[in-house]
Motif scaffolding. Structure first.
Motif, PDB file in Angstrom:
ATOM      1  N   TYR A 266      -4.368  -0.567   5.965  1.00 17.27           N
ATOM      2  CA  TYR A 266      -4.256   1.028   5.708  1.00 17.27           C
ATOM      3  C   TYR A 266      -4.061   1.074   4.298  1.00 17.27           C
ATOM      4  O   TYR A 266      -3.157   0.299   3.413  1.00 17.27           O
ATOM      5  CB  TYR A 266      -3.111   1.762   6.270  1.00 17.27           C
ATOM      6  N   VAL A 267      -4.834   2.135   3.496  1.00 16.95           N
ATOM      7  CA  VAL A 267      -4.803   2.230   2.111  1.00 16.95           C
ATOM      8  C   VAL A 267      -5.008   3.887   1.830  1.00 16.95           C
ATOM      9  O   VAL A 267      -5.824   4.206   2.380  1.00 16.95           O
ATOM     10  CB  VAL A 267      -5.909   1.661   1.402  1.00 16.95           C
ATOM     11  N   ALA A 268      -3.767   4.244   1.060  1.00 16.11           N
ATOM     12  CA  ALA A 268      -3.973   5.576   0.496  1.00 16.11           C
ATOM     13  C   ALA A 268      -4.171   5.684  -0.982  1.00 16.11           C
ATOM     14  O   ALA A 268      -3.571   4.685  -1.639  1.00 16.11           O
ATOM     15  CB  ALA A 268      -2.729   6.378   0.905  1.00 16.11           C
ATOM     16  N   GLU A 269      -5.267   6.567  -1.446  1.00 22.68           N
ATOM     17  CA  GLU A 269      -5.760   6.481  -2.842  1.00 22.68           C
ATOM     18  C   GLU A 269      -5.644   7.938  -3.251  1.00 22.68           C
ATOM     19  O   GLU A 269      -5.789   8.644  -2.311  1.00 22.68           O
ATOM     20  CB  GLU A 269      -7.264   5.907  -2.819  1.00 22.68           C
ATOM     21  N   PRO A 270      -5.262   8.102  -4.634  1.00 19.97           N
ATOM     22  CA  PRO A 270      -4.759   7.153  -5.672  1.00 19.97           C
ATOM     23  C   PRO A 270      -3.448   6.835  -5.457  1.00 19.97           C
ATOM     24  O   PRO A 270      -2.432   7.498  -4.589  1.00 19.97           O
ATOM     25  CB  PRO A 270      -5.019   8.055  -6.837  1.00 19.97           C
ATOM     26  N   LEU A 271      -2.782   6.001  -6.321  1.00 23.67           N
ATOM     27  CA  LEU A 271      -1.562   5.614  -6.194  1.00 23.67           C
ATOM     28  C   LEU A 271      -0.461   6.557  -7.160  1.00 23.67           C
ATOM     29  O   LEU A 271       0.573   6.427  -7.234  1.00 23.67           O
ATOM     30  CB  LEU A 271      -1.301   4.243  -6.620  1.00 23.67           C
ATOM     31  N   ARG A 272      -1.344   7.496  -7.653  1.00 22.48           N
ATOM     32  CA  ARG A 272      -0.664   8.382  -8.703  1.00 22.48           C
ATOM     33  C   ARG A 272      -1.049   9.944  -8.426  1.00 22.48           C
ATOM     34  O   ARG A 272      -2.184  10.126  -8.343  1.00 22.48           O
ATOM     35  CB  ARG A 272      -0.800   8.018 -10.087  1.00 22.48           C
ATOM     36  N   HIS A 273       0.015  10.767  -8.592  1.00 25.52           N
ATOM     37  CA  HIS A 273      -0.417  12.345  -8.340  1.00 25.52           C
ATOM     38  C   HIS A 273       0.738  12.768  -9.406  1.00 25.52           C
ATOM     39  O   HIS A 273       1.832  12.787  -9.090  1.00 25.52           O
ATOM     40  CB  HIS A 273      -0.423  12.994  -7.106  1.00 25.52           C
ATOM     41  N   GLY A 274       0.223  13.545 -10.669  1.00 27.80           N
ATOM     42  CA  GLY A 274       1.019  13.971 -11.675  1.00 27.80           C
ATOM     43  C   GLY A 274       2.063  13.166 -11.852  1.00 27.80           C
ATOM     44  O   GLY A 274       1.884  12.014 -12.581  1.00 27.80           O
ATOM     45  N   ARG A 275       3.319  13.246 -11.883  1.00 30.14           N
ATOM     46  CA  ARG A 275       4.479  12.262 -12.048  1.00 30.14           C
ATOM     47  C   ARG A 275       5.175  11.684 -10.952  1.00 30.14           C
ATOM     48  O   ARG A 275       6.248  11.109 -10.980  1.00 30.14           O
ATOM     49  CB  ARG A 275       5.610  13.294 -12.761  1.00 30.14           C
ATOM     50  N   LEU A 276       4.023  11.605  -9.818  1.00 30.15           N
ATOM     51  CA  LEU A 276       4.599  10.759  -8.504  1.00 30.15           C
ATOM     52  C   LEU A 276       3.964   9.566  -8.642  1.00 30.15           C
ATOM     53  O   LEU A 276       2.780   9.635  -8.690  1.00 30.15           O
ATOM     54  CB  LEU A 276       4.401  11.494  -7.338  1.00 30.15           C
ATOM     55  N   PHE A 277       4.274   8.263  -8.453  1.00 34.47           N
ATOM     56  CA  PHE A 277       3.592   7.166  -8.224  1.00 34.47           C
ATOM     57  C   PHE A 277       4.145   6.503  -6.864  1.00 34.47           C
ATOM     58  O   PHE A 277       5.301   6.698  -6.545  1.00 34.47           O
ATOM     59  CB  PHE A 277       4.037   6.195  -9.274  1.00 34.47           C
ATOM     60  N   LEU A 278       3.259   5.776  -6.313  1.00 31.15           N
ATOM     61  CA  LEU A 278       3.356   5.035  -4.710  1.00 31.15           C
ATOM     62  C   LEU A 278       3.257   3.575  -5.248  1.00 31.15           C
ATOM     63  O   LEU A 278       2.579   3.189  -6.045  1.00 31.15           O
ATOM     64  CB  LEU A 278       2.312   5.675  -3.883  1.00 31.15           C
ATOM     65  N   ALA A 279       4.182   2.859  -4.572  1.00 25.51           N
ATOM     66  CA  ALA A 279       4.172   1.514  -4.611  1.00 25.51           C
ATOM     67  C   ALA A 279       4.699   0.915  -3.065  1.00 25.51           C
ATOM     68  O   ALA A 279       5.419   1.595  -2.296  1.00 25.51           O
ATOM     69  CB  ALA A 279       5.239   1.055  -5.706  1.00 25.51           C
ATOM     70  N   GLY A 280       4.038  -0.413  -3.009  1.00 25.16           N
ATOM     71  CA  GLY A 280       4.307  -0.962  -1.390  1.00 25.16           C
ATOM     72  C   GLY A 280       3.994  -0.251  -0.431  1.00 25.16           C
ATOM     73  O   GLY A 280       2.783   0.464  -0.436  1.00 25.16           O
ATOM     74  N   TYR A 322      -2.301   2.423 -14.064  1.00 31.65           N
ATOM     75  CA  TYR A 322      -1.468   1.680 -12.967  1.00 31.65           C
ATOM     76  C   TYR A 322      -2.366   1.909 -11.524  1.00 31.65           C
ATOM     77  O   TYR A 322      -2.633   1.045 -11.022  1.00 31.65           O
ATOM     78  CB  TYR A 322      -0.080   2.442 -12.824  1.00 31.65           C
ATOM     79  N   SER A 323      -2.872   3.103 -11.220  1.00 28.25           N
ATOM     80  CA  SER A 323      -3.282   3.255  -9.812  1.00 28.25           C
ATOM     81  C   SER A 323      -4.600   2.317  -9.758  1.00 28.25           C
ATOM     82  O   SER A 323      -4.679   1.655  -8.784  1.00 28.25           O
ATOM     83  CB  SER A 323      -3.823   4.550  -9.843  1.00 28.25           C
ATOM     84  N   ASP A 324      -5.514   2.623 -10.737  1.00 27.03           N
ATOM     85  CA  ASP A 324      -6.740   1.536 -10.762  1.00 27.03           C
ATOM     86  C   ASP A 324      -6.419  -0.043 -10.470  1.00 27.03           C
ATOM     87  O   ASP A 324      -7.028  -0.628  -9.631  1.00 27.03           O
ATOM     88  CB  ASP A 324      -7.675   1.776 -11.763  1.00 27.03           C
TER      89      ASP A 324
END
Ligand code: APR
Ligand code: PHB
Length: 390
Positions: A266-280, A322-324
Motif C-alpha cells: 500500500y502506498v499513499a501519495e504525496p507524503l506532505r500536505h501543507g504543514r503535515l508530513f507522513l512517515a512510516g 521530502y515527499s519525492d
C-alpha cells in the motif's frame, strides 16, 4: 512540532529532533507496555544500523544483534540457494528485533527527558493548510490543545493523520495478496542464518531474535485463525517445507507467541500536505517478505529529520523535496517486496507451469552472480539519496 504515533517512526523522529534541540512531542494512543509488547520483524539494512548508531542508539544493538551476511532460500524441498551479500555487495544485515529497538527508543526518551504522551485519545489535526496548525487530544479525561509549526503523522496504517489529507489530493495504491503469514516465537536455538523457503506446500521462513529465541513463519490461508494451528501442526508444516539438512537445525519448542498477518502492499501519495508530513506505516505498507517495513520507516525519518533540521537552520529546500525523495525509496522497496513475495509463495490456483517458472528463476539466481548481486543490493538496502538544494 507534534508527532502523532509513538511506534518506531515517531519515537525515532522525536529522538533525533530532541538531540538537535528542536521542540517536539509525541502523542501515542496506546500504553507504553502495549507498544513494547508488539512482535514485529527484525532484519535491519546497514543504512538503518548506521542511522541508529549515529543517533546514539547502537549500544544494545551492537551488543545483542546478530550480523547476517547471507540470505538463504531453500527450494524444491532439497536445493539451497545462498546469496552472500558481503561477497556480492560488501554489505551485511543486522538481526535485531523491532521490539528491542522500540525499548531502546523509549529508554533513550526517558534518559534525555523528551516527551511522549501515552494514552492520548481522540487526536485530531487542524488547519494543516495554514501556517499555524494545531492538534487536539484528550488525556486523563482532560481536553488538550497544542499549537505548532508542523505535524508529522507516524501513526501507522490505521492512524488518523493520512485521513487529514483531502481525498482529492491523495492517491492510494493497494495490492492485497491471497494468503497470510502465521508466525511463532519459540525459546529454542534459531537456525543460524536467514532461511526462506519456496515449496509446493507454501512459503516458510526461519529467523531469530537472540541465541535462544527463534522466529518461524509459514504461509497460511487468510481465513485461518491461530486456533487452527497447534504447535504440532505448525512444526509439521514448517519442516515439511524445508530440506532435511535444514530441518535438522530446528529443535521444536512450545510457541510463546503466535499470530497471523495478512500480506499487502500500500502506498499513499504525496507524503506532505501543507504543514503535515507522513512517515512510516502511516503512508505505506509492504509485505514482510523483503524485511523492508521498519527500514522504510527509518529511511523516511532519516530524510524528514534532516529536512526539518535544515528548516530550523533557515533552509526550506529539503523539506520541499521530502515527499519525492522518500517516495522513490518507498517504491523501490514496494517493487522488491512484491518480487520476493511472488518468487517465494504458492498462489491459489498456481499451475504446474507457474511453479516451474518460479523454480527456474531460483535456479537462475543460484547460477548467476549478476542476479545474486541485484538481490543482495536491494535486500541490504540501496544508499540514501541526499535531499539536495533548490
Ligand atoms: N493517535 C495516536 N497514536 C496512534 C493513532 C492515533 N489516532 N493511531 C495509531 N497510533 C499509534 C499506534 O498505536 C502505534 O504505536 O501509532 C503507532 C504507529 O506505529 P507502527 O504501526 O509501528 O508504525 P511505524 O512507527 O511507522 O513503524 C513501522 O512497524 O508495522 C511495522 O512493519 C512495520 O516495521 C514497520 C514499522
Ligand atoms: C523476522 O525476523 O521476523 C523477519 C525476517 C525476515 C523477513 C520477515 C520477518 O523477511
Amino acid at each position: 512540532m507534534v508527532i502523532v504515533g509513538g511506534g518506531p517512526a515517531g519515537s525515532l523522529l522525536l529522538h533525533i529532533l530532541h538531540n538537535a534541540g528542536i521542540d517536539a512531542i509525541v502523542l501515542e494512543r496506546q500504553t507504553r507496555d502495549y507498544v513494547l509488547g508488539r512482535i514485529r520483524a527484525g532484519v535491519l539494512e546497514w543504512g538503518t544500523v548506521e542511522v541508529l548508531r549515529a543517533n546514539g542508539l547502537g549500544r544494545n544493538m551492537d551488543a545483542e544483534g546478530h550480523v547476517h551476511d547471507t540470505i538463504n532460500i531453500a527450494w524444491r524441498g532439497s536445493e539451497l540457494l545462498t546469496v552472500d551479500t558481503n561477497l556480492q555487495m560488501g554489505r551485511q544485515m543486522m538481526g535485531y528485533g523491532q521490539t528491542r529497538i522500540q525499548k531502546d527508543l523509549y529508554d533513550a526518551s526517558d534518559a534525555v527527558g523528551s516527551e511522549i504522551v501515552f494514552e492520548a485519545d481522540d487526536v485530531a489535526i487542524h488547519d494543516i493548510e495554514t501556517e499555524a496548525p494545531w492538534v487536539t487530544y484528550c488525556h486523563n479525561g482532560v481536553n488538550e490543545r497544542i499549537d505548532c509549526d508542523y505535524v508529522v503523522g507516524c501513526d501507522g496504517f490505521h492512524g488518523i493523520s493520512r485521513q487529514t489529507i483531502p481525498k482529492s489530493i491523495r492517491t492510494e495504491y493497494l495490492k492485497e495478496y491471497p494468503f497470510g503469514w502465521l508466525g511463532i516465537l519459540a525459546e529454542t536455538p534459531p537456525v543460524p542464518y536467514l532461511l526462506y523457503a519456496n515449496h509446493h506446500r507454501g512459503f516458510a521462513l526461519c529467523s531469530s531474535r537472540n541465541p535462544m529465541l527463534a522466529r518461524f513463519y509459514v504461509q497460511c490461508e487468510l481465513t485461518d485463525s491461530v486456533d487452527d494451528w497447534s504447535d504440532d501442526r505448525f512444526y509439521e508444516e514448517l519442516t515439511a517445507r524445508l530440506p532435511a539438512d535444514q530441518v535438522a537445525l530446528i529443535s521444536p519448542a512450545p510457541s510463546i507467541e503466535k499470530s497471523i498477518a495478512p500480506l499487502r502492499s500500500y502506498v499513499a501519495e504525496p507524503l506532505r500536505h501543507g504543514r503535515l508530513f507522513l512517515a512510516g506505516d502511516a503512508a505505506h505498507i509492504v509485505p514482510p517478505t523483503g524485511a523492508k517495513g521498519l527500514n522504510l520507516a527509518v529511511a523516511d525519518v532519516h530524510y524528514l529529520s534532516q529536512a526539518l533540521m535544515a528548516v530550523y537552520a533557515g533552509n526550506t529546500s529539503g523539506i520541499n523535496r521530502y515527499s519525492d525523495v522518500a517516495l522513490r525509496r518507498v517504491w523501490s522497496a514496494v517493487r522488491f517486496s512484491f518480487w520476493m513475495t511472488n518468487l517465494l509463495h504458492r498462489f491459489p490456483g498456481q499451475t504446474a507451469f507457474e511453479q516451474r517458472t518460479q523454480e527456474q528463476e531460483l535456479r537462475y539466481i543460484s547460477s548467476s552472480p549478476a542476479a545474486q548481486q541485484s538481490l543482495a543490493e536491494q535486500y541490504t538496502g540501496l544508499p540514501f539519496e541526499t535531499l539536495g538544494a533548490d
